[in-house]
Design a protein around this motif. Structure first.
Motif, PDB file in Angstrom:
ATOM      1  N   ILE A 252       8.340   2.282   4.726  1.00  0.00           N
ATOM      2  CA  ILE A 252       9.587   1.591   4.098  1.00  0.00           C
ATOM      3  C   ILE A 252      10.539   2.457   3.786  1.00  0.00           C
ATOM      4  O   ILE A 252      11.744   2.462   4.200  1.00  0.00           O
ATOM      5  CB  ILE A 252       9.295   0.424   2.839  1.00  0.00           C
ATOM      6  N   ALA A 253      10.361   3.652   3.018  1.00  0.00           N
ATOM      7  CA  ALA A 253      11.174   4.546   2.759  1.00  0.00           C
ATOM      8  C   ALA A 253      11.835   5.490   3.858  1.00  0.00           C
ATOM      9  O   ALA A 253      13.177   5.776   3.887  1.00  0.00           O
ATOM     10  CB  ALA A 253      10.530   5.582   1.512  1.00  0.00           C
ATOM     11  N   ILE A 254      10.820   5.780   4.746  1.00  0.00           N
ATOM     12  CA  ILE A 254      11.530   6.450   5.936  1.00  0.00           C
ATOM     13  C   ILE A 254      12.529   5.778   6.662  1.00  0.00           C
ATOM     14  O   ILE A 254      13.462   6.411   7.287  1.00  0.00           O
ATOM     15  CB  ILE A 254      10.460   6.963   6.966  1.00  0.00           C
ATOM     16  N   LYS A 255      12.220   4.520   6.730  1.00  0.00           N
ATOM     17  CA  LYS A 255      13.055   3.687   7.537  1.00  0.00           C
ATOM     18  C   LYS A 255      14.359   3.340   6.879  1.00  0.00           C
ATOM     19  O   LYS A 255      15.435   3.244   7.622  1.00  0.00           O
ATOM     20  CB  LYS A 255      12.652   2.171   7.828  1.00  0.00           C
TER      21      LYS A 255
ATOM     22  N   TYR B 267       5.094  -5.551  -7.504  1.00  0.00           N
ATOM     23  CA  TYR B 267       4.394  -5.415  -6.474  1.00  0.00           C
ATOM     24  C   TYR B 267       2.974  -5.485  -6.950  1.00  0.00           C
ATOM     25  O   TYR B 267       2.686  -5.080  -7.948  1.00  0.00           O
ATOM     26  CB  TYR B 267       4.702  -3.702  -6.159  1.00  0.00           C
ATOM     27  N   GLN B 268       2.113  -5.802  -6.008  1.00  0.00           N
ATOM     28  CA  GLN B 268       0.703  -5.710  -6.237  1.00  0.00           C
ATOM     29  C   GLN B 268       0.115  -4.512  -5.357  1.00  0.00           C
ATOM     30  O   GLN B 268      -0.005  -4.540  -4.128  1.00  0.00           O
ATOM     31  CB  GLN B 268      -0.004  -6.912  -5.623  1.00  0.00           C
ATOM     32  N   LEU B 269      -0.023  -3.463  -6.120  1.00  0.00           N
ATOM     33  CA  LEU B 269      -0.317  -2.230  -5.591  1.00  0.00           C
ATOM     34  C   LEU B 269      -1.812  -1.924  -5.507  1.00  0.00           C
ATOM     35  O   LEU B 269      -2.569  -2.637  -6.056  1.00  0.00           O
ATOM     36  CB  LEU B 269       0.056  -1.120  -6.229  1.00  0.00           C
ATOM     37  N   THR B 270      -2.079  -1.208  -4.057  1.00  0.00           N
ATOM     38  CA  THR B 270      -3.504  -1.196  -4.102  1.00  0.00           C
ATOM     39  C   THR B 270      -3.801   0.430  -4.142  1.00  0.00           C
ATOM     40  O   THR B 270      -3.178   1.381  -3.857  1.00  0.00           O
ATOM     41  CB  THR B 270      -3.588  -1.362  -2.229  1.00  0.00           C
TER      42      THR B 270
ATOM     43  N   TYR C 139       4.840   5.574  -6.857  1.00  0.00           N
ATOM     44  CA  TYR C 139       3.745   4.459  -6.457  1.00  0.00           C
ATOM     45  C   TYR C 139       2.538   4.980  -7.634  1.00  0.00           C
ATOM     46  O   TYR C 139       2.125   4.060  -8.129  1.00  0.00           O
ATOM     47  CB  TYR C 139       3.183   4.882  -5.286  1.00  0.00           C
ATOM     48  N   PHE C 140       2.324   6.195  -7.742  1.00  0.00           N
ATOM     49  CA  PHE C 140       1.130   6.308  -8.776  1.00  0.00           C
ATOM     50  C   PHE C 140       1.277   6.208 -10.102  1.00  0.00           C
ATOM     51  O   PHE C 140       0.841   5.527 -11.209  1.00  0.00           O
ATOM     52  CB  PHE C 140       0.585   7.933  -8.647  1.00  0.00           C
TER      53      PHE C 140
ATOM     54  N   THR D  29       0.642  -1.166  -0.010  1.00  0.00           N
ATOM     55  CA  THR D  29       0.056  -0.013   0.004  1.00  0.00           C
ATOM     56  C   THR D  29       0.754   1.169  -0.032  1.00  0.00           C
ATOM     57  O   THR D  29       1.979   1.353   0.305  1.00  0.00           O
ATOM     58  CB  THR D  29      -0.830  -0.040   1.174  1.00  0.00           C
ATOM     59  N   LEU D  30       0.120   2.463  -0.200  1.00  0.00           N
ATOM     60  CA  LEU D  30       1.139   3.591  -0.406  1.00  0.00           C
ATOM     61  C   LEU D  30       1.640   3.973   1.065  1.00  0.00           C
ATOM     62  O   LEU D  30       2.903   4.346   1.308  1.00  0.00           O
ATOM     63  CB  LEU D  30       0.312   4.672  -0.769  1.00  0.00           C
ATOM     64  N   ALA D  31       0.806   3.832   2.132  1.00  0.00           N
ATOM     65  CA  ALA D  31       1.215   4.016   3.330  1.00  0.00           C
ATOM     66  C   ALA D  31       2.310   3.122   4.046  1.00  0.00           C
ATOM     67  O   ALA D  31       3.485   3.471   4.523  1.00  0.00           O
ATOM     68  CB  ALA D  31       0.046   3.892   4.298  1.00  0.00           C
TER      69      ALA D  31
END
Length: 427
Positions: free
Chosen positions: A30-33, A223-226, A141-142, A23-25
């Motif tokens: 993940i990126a922030i970490k 990825y299977q994006l939501t 993501y988009f 998911t986007l969230a």
């Protein structure tokens, strides 16, 4: 009659492995970490924290231990290289030296205040880096969602044109359609298959961009994006957004704090002309002293207060004060320049989001009209009232309309994310 080569999907999965749900969230977290830009900014923030401790160090005593041993010719004296004619002798001593600043009339205080403001500014830089990475994740993501949607459009186009090619080929074999119609249908199918190949390649590139935005060290994954919730309509006016951006953007807060730090540093450089009052204390033992009979005591101690009054040093302090003043003025102008840029970015982002939002209902209507035109052309062709050219053109128009609709949907989501970023509200 041709069809798409078998095994294409399995080959695509082999390149990236099985799809991972994302998911986007989750992508933002993940990126922030993991993102190295954020890790680097956090380390620089820690550096700034240590520099505050460095600036505060003169407030505390400076304690040093000394151990000295010397050897000299018995009863000899210094002949050259010294101002005193002291006697040389062998000795060994141990002691402590303490230096303590009593006051420098504000210079250290201003340096500490400047370093604290610099540390706060660095914290804002870290926050700005987090926002930058978050925006990159949103865009990637988009972009991947759009690429996936375009693959579906291309697959549906191939299926529709394959059906038409099969139909026309069968009619051609029955002498009910000419070979010209068969050729047009085959060309139409080939174009669709080429579009599907390009769409899948673009999707692989989009997944690679998303992996880069996440800051992961592993190879790009599939990825299977939501699909997320629609962001809704853009704000009706831009002026409130401009005020919000000026208040919230961490880059502006960063430069404002650096300007305040530059002002404190200017004050500290001005304080160079003021006297410094320091305390010096020494004490220790002389366990070995080559004297017979021994005259010196077994230990020693002393304390002194020193007042250093600057008088003239070749205009050094004046030049440093002027340089700091110009640095503060430059910092102030950088704040003005960035604020103007932020206001410009907000207006441009708001216009882009509003324009992208207006495209959505138009492209939805365009798809509906193109589908109707395609259906009518198909019916006319089946009745022999239209040529294959009219039908293939209608199919092409439908495909282009679907592509426009997909682009409008995800362009708006990306534009809205950019707008939220420019006002400091992207999370």
């Amino acid at each position: 009659m041709r069809s798409e080569p078998p095994g294409r999907e399995s080959g695509f999965e082999a390149a990236f492995g099985p799809p991972q749900n994302l998911t986007l969230a989750q992508a933002v977290q993940i990126a922030i970490k993991n993102h190295p830009k954020i890790a680097a900014a956090q380390n620089l923030q820690s550096v700034a924290g240590q520099q505050v401790i460095e600036a505060r160090a003169p407030y505390y005593p400076n304690l040093a231990a000394e151990i000295t041993g010397s050897q000299g010719l018995y009863e000899s004296r210094i002949g050259a290289g010294g101002l005193a004619t002291s006697q040389l002798f062998s000795r060994q001593g141990d002691g402590l030296i303490v230096n303590q600043l009593i006051t420098d009339l504000g210079r250290t205080g201003n340096l500490v205040a400047s370093s604290k403001l610099q540390a706060q500014a660095t914290a804002q830089t870290t926050q700005a880096t987090v926002y930058d990475v978050t925006l990159d994740v949103n865009r990637a993501y988009f972009g991947a969602l759009q690429a996936q949607a375009l693959v579906r459009v291309a697959q549906e186009t191939v299926t529709a044109r394959q059906t038409l090619a099969n139909q026309v080929t069968a009619l051609g074999q029955a002498q009910l359609k000419s070979q010209v119609d068969v050729s047009f249908a085959e060309v139409n199918l080939s174009e669709a298959q080429l579009m599907l190949i390009r769409a899948r390649a673009n999707l692989q590139e989009a997944f690679a961009d998303l992996s880069r935005a996440l800051g992961v060290d592993t190879a790009p994954a599939q990825y299977q994006l939501t699909e997320g919730v629609s962001p809704g309509t853009p704000p009706p006016t831009v002026e409130d957004l401009v005020a919000q951006a000026v208040q919230n953007r961490p880059e502006l807060a960063d430069l404002r704090l650096r300007y305040q730090a530059a002002q404190k540093f200017e004050a500290a450089e001005k304080d160079l002309k003021r006297p410094n009052l320091t305390l010096v204390a020494v004490g220790g033992a002389l366990p070995y002293l080559d004297q017979s009979p021994r005259v010196a005591p077994e230990g020693y101690e002393g304390v002194a207060v020193n007042l250093d009054i600057p008088i003239f040093n070749g205009h050094l302090f004046s030049a440093r004060e002027e340089a700091a003043r110009y640095q503060a003025r430059a910092a102030n102008q950088r704040v003005r320049d960035l604020q103007q840029q932020v206001e410009h970015d907000v207006r441009v982002a708001w216009l882009a989001a509003s324009t992208a939002y207006e495209r959505i209902p138009v492209t939805v209507q365009l798809v509906s009209q193109a589908q109707l035109a395609r259906d009518l052309a198909q019916g006319r062709y089946d009745l022999g009232l239209a040529s294959i050219v009219e039908l293939t053109q209608a199919q092409l128009n439908l495909t282009q309309a679907q592509i426009e609709n997909v682009g409008a949907q995800y362009d708006y989501q990306s534009a809205y994310a950019v707008l939220q970023y420019t006002i400091g509200a992207l999370r």
